[in-house]
Design an enzyme around this catalytic site. Structure first.
Site, short mmCIF file in Angstrom:
data_model
loop_
_atom_site.label_atom_id
_atom_site.label_comp_id
_atom_site.label_asym_id
_atom_site.label_seq_id
_atom_site.Cartn_x
_atom_site.Cartn_y
_atom_site.Cartn_z
N ASP A 192 0.83 -1.20 0.00
CA ASP A 192 0.00 0.00 0.00
C ASP A 192 0.87 1.26 0.00
O ASP A 192 1.98 1.24 0.53
CB ASP A 192 -0.90 -0.04 1.25
CG ASP A 192 -2.08 0.90 1.12
OD1 ASP A 192 -2.32 1.43 0.01
OD2 ASP A 192 -2.77 1.12 2.14
N LEU A 250 11.35 -20.28 -4.60
CA LEU A 250 10.28 -19.44 -4.07
C LEU A 250 8.99 -19.56 -4.89
O LEU A 250 9.03 -19.50 -6.13
CB LEU A 250 10.75 -17.97 -4.09
CG LEU A 250 9.71 -16.92 -3.71
CD1 LEU A 250 9.42 -16.95 -2.22
CD2 LEU A 250 10.17 -15.52 -4.13
N HIS A 287 2.78 3.45 -8.97
CA HIS A 287 2.69 2.01 -9.25
C HIS A 287 3.96 1.53 -9.97
O HIS A 287 4.44 0.42 -9.72
CB HIS A 287 1.46 1.70 -10.10
CG HIS A 287 0.18 2.07 -9.40
ND1 HIS A 287 -0.08 1.70 -8.10
CD2 HIS A 287 -0.91 2.79 -9.80
CE1 HIS A 287 -1.26 2.17 -7.73
NE2 HIS A 287 -1.78 2.84 -8.74
#
Ligand code: FPP
Length: 248
Positions: free
Chosen positions: A28, A139, A45
């Site tokens: 956020d 991962l 962004h």
């Protein structure tokens, strides 16, 4: 922090042990980061993607098993059209650009959420990335896309109702474990640690079922500023907590 400082921090974390297996992040603060610089929200962004790269690398380096990133929520469709398209464009361009590197680093990319509601072209890029990395053993990078926690639970309940109707499931046998197999996150362990950046004290409809015993870590750092060191700090904080799961 210098490169050496980071390396030392990493050693300290590895030495301590009890690493979180699954880390989820609510990324956020992109909009606020941009606003403070007098830039359009989309610039936030774009800077956020760089933070994604830093954190994916740091998680891989530590040997974290699963990293789930809240990339696009169902509620995010309500943002201005140009912002929604900018986020989508960043997502697809980043996936296309980074897939070789991810694959080389043994990362397995998966998605969580209703991606069937994306356009076929966009879906294809994600499916190709998933297919390409499906046998990787490092991962697991889980992108939550068009994701909403309540919708996920409702979708599970609908599937369960269907299975009960078709006599594939006896309602008496329904347990937490069986229920979790009907969720989008089927097969993944629940998150041990949930990080939220930019200081908001909310879960925002993220992984509602899965976070019942998750440790929360909320930092004021805005997502585009979130560094490998910030990520390590969250993990260190987690490692020094006592998890009781309701016991004494
Ligand atoms: C939250 O900041 C951020 C988002 C809703 C989008 C996250 C998307 C990316 C970082 C880009 C694509 C990611 C990948 C994995 C390639 P906000 O806009 O809610 O910030 P604000 O609360 O300050 O307005």
């Amino acid at each position: 922090m210098s490169k050496d400082g980071i390396a030392e921090f990493k050693e300290k974390i590895l030495k301590k042990g009890n690493l979180p297996t699954h880390i989820a992040i609510i990324m956020d603060g992109n909009g606020r980061w941009a606003k403070r610089r007098g830039l359009p929200r989309t610039a936030g962004h774009k800077a956020g993607v760089k933070a994604v790269k830093r954190v994916v690398k740091a998680a891989g380096d530590l040997g974290i098993s699963v990293l789930t990133l809240f990339t696009f929520s169902q509620e995010n469709w309500r943002r201005p059209k140009n912002e929604v398209s900018a986020i989508m464009k960043l997502l697809y361009e980043t996936t296309k650009r980074e897939i070789n590197e991810l694959d080389k680093n043994n990362v397995k990319l998966i998605t969580t959420g209703r991606i069937e509601e994306f356009s076929p072209r966009r879906r294809e890029i994600l499916q190709e990335a998933r297919e390409r990395t499906k046998n990787n053993t490092g991962l697991i990078l889980n992108l939550a896309l068009n994701y909403g926690g309540r919708t996920e639970i409702l979708d599970a309940v609908k599937k369960i109702a269907g299975d009960v109707k078709n006599k594939r499931l006896d309602p008496e046998e329904l347990s937490e474990e069986i229920f979790s197999h009907y969720l989008y996150t089927k097969g993944l362990p629940d998150p041990d640690l949930l990080i939220r950046t930019s200081g908001e004290m909310r879960i925002s409809n993220f992984l509602l079922w899965q976070t019942s015993y998750t440790e929360l870590y909320i930092t004021d750092v805005l997502w585009p500023n979130f560094s490998a060191k910030d990520f390590y700090e969250a993990i260190w904080d987690y490692q020094n907590r006592e998890r009781r799961f309701g016991r004494v």
